[in-house]
Write a protein that holds these residues in place. Structure first.
Motif, PDB file in Angstrom:
ATOM      1  N   ASN A   1     -25.533  33.464  -7.253  1.00 44.69           N
ATOM      2  CA  ASN A   1     -24.245  32.780  -7.307  1.00 44.69           C
ATOM      3  C   ASN A   1     -24.366  31.388  -7.940  1.00 44.69           C
ATOM      4  O   ASN A   1     -25.060  30.514  -7.419  1.00 44.69           O
ATOM      5  N   ALA A   2     -23.688  31.203  -9.075  1.00 43.56           N
ATOM      6  CA  ALA A   2     -23.627  29.888  -9.717  1.00 43.56           C
ATOM      7  C   ALA A   2     -22.173  29.478  -9.947  1.00 43.56           C
ATOM      8  O   ALA A   2     -21.887  28.662 -10.817  1.00 43.56           O
ATOM      9  N   LEU A   3     -21.267  30.033  -9.150  1.00 37.73           N
ATOM     10  CA  LEU A   3     -19.858  29.669  -9.264  1.00 37.73           C
ATOM     11  C   LEU A   3     -19.660  28.209  -8.878  1.00 37.73           C
ATOM     12  O   LEU A   3     -20.269  27.718  -7.921  1.00 37.73           O
ATOM     13  N   ASP A   4     -18.804  27.537  -9.594  1.00 34.85           N
ATOM     14  CA  ASP A   4     -18.569  26.120  -9.326  1.00 34.85           C
ATOM     15  C   ASP A   4     -17.973  25.902  -7.942  1.00 34.85           C
ATOM     16  O   ASP A   4     -18.241  24.885  -7.298  1.00 34.85           O
ATOM     17  N   GLN A   5     -17.190  26.846  -7.444  1.00 34.74           N
ATOM     18  CA  GLN A   5     -16.532  26.716  -6.142  1.00 34.74           C
ATOM     19  C   GLN A   5     -17.244  27.498  -5.040  1.00 34.74           C
ATOM     20  O   GLN A   5     -16.639  27.810  -4.012  1.00 34.74           O
ATOM     21  N   ARG A   6     -18.520  27.802  -5.236  1.00 35.50           N
ATOM     22  CA  ARG A   6     -19.254  28.581  -4.247  1.00 35.50           C
ATOM     23  C   ARG A   6     -19.474  27.782  -2.962  1.00 35.50           C
ATOM     24  O   ARG A   6     -19.460  26.548  -2.963  1.00 35.50           O
ATOM     25  N   LEU A   7     -19.718  28.500  -1.879  1.00 30.36           N
ATOM     26  CA  LEU A   7     -20.134  27.867  -0.632  1.00 30.36           C
ATOM     27  C   LEU A   7     -21.650  27.669  -0.653  1.00 30.36           C
ATOM     28  O   LEU A   7     -22.397  28.561  -1.050  1.00 30.36           O
ATOM     29  N   ILE A   8     -22.090  26.506  -0.224  1.00 32.10           N
ATOM     30  CA  ILE A   8     -23.521  26.199  -0.220  1.00 32.10           C
ATOM     31  C   ILE A   8     -24.226  26.839   0.971  1.00 32.10           C
ATOM     32  O   ILE A   8     -25.412  27.160   0.916  1.00 32.10           O
TER      33      ILE A   8
ATOM     34  N   PRO B   1     -10.675  15.418 -11.865  1.00 38.98           N
ATOM     35  CA  PRO B   1      -9.448  16.117 -11.477  1.00 38.98           C
ATOM     36  C   PRO B   1      -8.530  16.395 -12.652  1.00 38.98           C
ATOM     37  O   PRO B   1      -7.654  17.253 -12.567  1.00 38.98           O
ATOM     38  N   ASN B   2      -8.704  15.680 -13.766  1.00 38.39           N
ATOM     39  CA  ASN B   2      -7.855  15.890 -14.939  1.00 38.39           C
ATOM     40  C   ASN B   2      -8.402  16.941 -15.898  1.00 38.39           C
ATOM     41  O   ASN B   2      -7.727  17.310 -16.861  1.00 38.39           O
ATOM     42  N   SER B   3      -9.619  17.417 -15.651  1.00 34.54           N
ATOM     43  CA  SER B   3     -10.221  18.411 -16.529  1.00 34.54           C
ATOM     44  C   SER B   3      -9.843  19.818 -16.048  1.00 34.54           C
ATOM     45  O   SER B   3      -9.528  20.017 -14.878  1.00 34.54           O
ATOM     46  N   PRO B   4      -9.844  20.810 -16.949  1.00 36.69           N
ATOM     47  CA  PRO B   4      -9.528  22.179 -16.534  1.00 36.69           C
ATOM     48  C   PRO B   4     -10.569  22.698 -15.554  1.00 36.69           C
ATOM     49  O   PRO B   4     -11.728  22.265 -15.575  1.00 36.69           O
ATOM     50  N   PRO B   5     -10.186  23.619 -14.669  1.00 37.31           N
ATOM     51  CA  PRO B   5     -11.146  24.139 -13.680  1.00 37.31           C
ATOM     52  C   PRO B   5     -12.299  24.866 -14.351  1.00 37.31           C
ATOM     53  O   PRO B   5     -12.122  25.554 -15.368  1.00 37.31           O
ATOM     54  N   ARG B   6     -13.492  24.702 -13.787  1.00 35.41           N
ATOM     55  CA  ARG B   6     -14.676  25.357 -14.326  1.00 35.41           C
ATOM     56  C   ARG B   6     -14.986  26.588 -13.498  1.00 35.41           C
ATOM     57  O   ARG B   6     -14.831  26.596 -12.284  1.00 35.41           O
ATOM     58  N   LEU B   7     -15.450  27.608 -14.166  1.00 37.17           N
ATOM     59  CA  LEU B   7     -15.903  28.798 -13.464  1.00 37.17           C
ATOM     60  C   LEU B   7     -17.332  28.617 -12.978  1.00 37.17           C
ATOM     61  O   LEU B   7     -17.659  28.938 -11.839  1.00 37.17           O
ATOM     62  N   THR B   8     -18.191  28.066 -13.850  1.00 34.37           N
ATOM     63  CA  THR B   8     -19.631  28.058 -13.617  1.00 34.37           C
ATOM     64  C   THR B   8     -20.164  26.652 -13.437  1.00 34.37           C
ATOM     65  O   THR B   8     -19.799  25.734 -14.182  1.00 34.37           O
ATOM     66  N   ASP B   9     -21.036  26.487 -12.450  1.00 31.22           N
ATOM     67  CA  ASP B   9     -21.823  25.272 -12.295  1.00 31.22           C
ATOM     68  C   ASP B   9     -23.061  25.439 -13.174  1.00 31.22           C
ATOM     69  O   ASP B   9     -24.008  26.131 -12.804  1.00 31.22           O
ATOM     70  N   ARG B  10     -23.052  24.827 -14.343  1.00 33.43           N
ATOM     71  CA  ARG B  10     -24.115  25.059 -15.316  1.00 33.43           C
ATOM     72  C   ARG B  10     -25.469  24.575 -14.809  1.00 33.43           C
ATOM     73  O   ARG B  10     -26.508  25.174 -15.120  1.00 33.43           O
ATOM     74  N   ALA B  11     -25.489  23.511 -14.023  1.00 32.03           N
ATOM     75  CA  ALA B  11     -26.758  23.023 -13.484  1.00 32.03           C
ATOM     76  C   ALA B  11     -27.355  24.042 -12.526  1.00 32.03           C
ATOM     77  O   ALA B  11     -28.562  24.314 -12.541  1.00 32.03           O
ATOM     78  N   GLN B  12     -26.514  24.628 -11.666  1.00 31.20           N
ATOM     79  CA  GLN B  12     -27.003  25.650 -10.741  1.00 31.20           C
ATOM     80  C   GLN B  12     -27.428  26.904 -11.492  1.00 31.20           C
ATOM     81  O   GLN B  12     -28.429  27.537 -11.149  1.00 31.20           O
ATOM     82  N   LEU B  13     -26.683  27.254 -12.541  1.00 28.77           N
ATOM     83  CA  LEU B  13     -27.060  28.414 -13.339  1.00 28.77           C
ATOM     84  C   LEU B  13     -28.442  28.211 -13.959  1.00 28.77           C
ATOM     85  O   LEU B  13     -29.268  29.141 -13.971  1.00 28.77           O
ATOM     86  N   ALA B  14     -28.718  27.005 -14.452  1.00 27.63           N
ATOM     87  CA  ALA B  14     -30.038  26.721 -15.023  1.00 27.63           C
ATOM     88  C   ALA B  14     -31.126  26.841 -13.962  1.00 27.63           C
ATOM     89  O   ALA B  14     -32.213  27.384 -14.227  1.00 27.63           O
TER      90      ALA B  14
ATOM     91  N   MET C   1     -20.541  21.906  -3.219  1.00 25.95           N
ATOM     92  CA  MET C   1     -19.549  22.088  -4.266  1.00 25.95           C
ATOM     93  C   MET C   1     -19.646  20.946  -5.271  1.00 25.95           C
ATOM     94  O   MET C   1     -19.751  19.785  -4.901  1.00 25.95           O
ATOM     95  N   THR C   2     -19.612  21.285  -6.554  1.00 23.02           N
ATOM     96  CA  THR C   2     -19.767  20.280  -7.587  1.00 23.02           C
ATOM     97  C   THR C   2     -18.494  19.460  -7.735  1.00 23.02           C
ATOM     98  O   THR C   2     -17.384  19.990  -7.761  1.00 23.02           O
ATOM     99  N   GLN C   3     -18.620  18.137  -7.839  1.00 19.28           N
ATOM    100  CA  GLN C   3     -17.477  17.264  -8.066  1.00 19.28           C
ATOM    101  C   GLN C   3     -17.130  17.257  -9.552  1.00 19.28           C
ATOM    102  O   GLN C   3     -18.001  17.151 -10.410  1.00 19.28           O
ATOM    103  N   THR C   4     -15.835  17.411  -9.870  1.00 19.76           N
ATOM    104  CA  THR C   4     -15.393  17.434 -11.257  1.00 19.76           C
ATOM    105  C   THR C   4     -14.250  16.467 -11.441  1.00 19.76           C
ATOM    106  O   THR C   4     -13.604  16.025 -10.490  1.00 19.76           O
TER     107      THR C   4
END
Length: 277
Positions: free
Chosen positions: A200-207, A6-19, A1-4
């Motif tokens: 699957n490139a969801l930011d909250q995906r299971l590895i 905590p003050n930023s809005p939740p992300r849908l997509t892990d852009r690095a994984q999508l790439a 799971m990607t670390q973000t």
């Protein structure tokens, strides 16, 4: 799971994984990208307009550049490399479903258009992989007692059409083209998603990868519920097309309430009857 942050809005997509997913795509796996590009070209032939300053937002530049060789190709980053007012046509090529902020993407596309410029986007809609979603949910609840984010959530056509209005487009239109693709089994479908660059490139995906037992159960259950001719199984891909125009005074506008010059009853040849209180 990607670390973000905590003050930023939740992300849908892990852009690095999508790439990384897109880098694993193969030419044979990109048949839906080619189909989408061809469909956009066909739709543009129905527009009584010649476009000379086209920009295309896409995660697969080689496909869309081949279809539109004179267009500026722009990566579908969160911030688009588009110059305000520089284009008479902006195409969003089958990548908007991965956007962390789809309305923001549409607003940026509108700003890049000249007045009365055209936006046309294509993205996967809510019926995409409906069969696989159902089977994954059913099996995972049985095996683990819960659900995890395995497939990207996708909007229904009514909600996606409303995004055009929120972004400020004039004359917004949304329509859907549902395609059925057949596979030997569910494993072949999952493998093809990798070849498409759509894993699957969801930011909250299971590895953790799927176990062999899990995949076997999915194959069996999928074949039970979604079998097709020839011992194959079917999978749905819902291509939603979004069309809108940059506002301009020359465009038709709805009449003001109460401004009608004739009565509906006269047009229908009937008597007008007032409603009782």
């Amino acid at each position: 799971m990607t670390q973000t942050d905590p003050n930023s809005p939740p992300r849908l997509t892990d852009r690095a994984q999508l790439a990384r997913n897109r880098n694993r795509a193969t030419p044979d796996g990109l048949f839906l990208q080619r189909l989408a590009a061809d469909e956009v070209k066909d739709r543009l032939t129905e527009v009584n307009r010649t476009f000379t300053k086209t920009a295309i937002v896409t995660g697969f530049p080689e496909i869309w550049a081949r279809a539109f060789p004179d267009a500026k190709i722009v990566t579908d980053d969160d911030t688009l490399d588009l110059t305000p007012g520089a284009h008479d046509l902006v195409i969003h090529g089958l990548s908007l479903h991965w956007a962390n902020d789809p309305v923001g993407q549409l607003i940026q596309a509108k700003r890049a258009l000249v007045p009365d410029g055209l936006f046309i986007g294509v993205m996967f809609g809510g019926q995409t992989l409906s069969e696989l979603r159902a089977i994954l949910s059913e099996v995972e609840i049985e095996v683990t007692g819960g659900l995890s984010p395995r497939i990207l959530p996708m909007g229904e056509i009514r909600d996606l059409g409303a995004l055009l209005q929120r972004a400020g487009f004039a004359l917004p239109v949304a329509d859907s083209d549902l395609r059925e693709v057949r596979y030997p089994d569910a494993t072949a479908l999952i493998r093809d998603l990798r070849l498409m660059g759509e894993r699957n490139a969801l930011d909250q995906r299971l590895i953790q990868p799927l176990s062999r037992h899990f995949l076997t159960t999915i194959n069996e259950r999928y074949a039970q519920h979604f079998s097709a001719e020839g011992g194959r199984v079917s999978a749905s891909f819902d291509l939603v097309f979004l069309t809108g125009w940059a506002p301009d005074d020359s465009q038709p506008k709805p009449l003001r309430p109460g401004s009608a010059a004739a009565r509906l009853a006269d047009a229908l040849g009937t008597d007008e009857t007032k409603l009782t209180d």
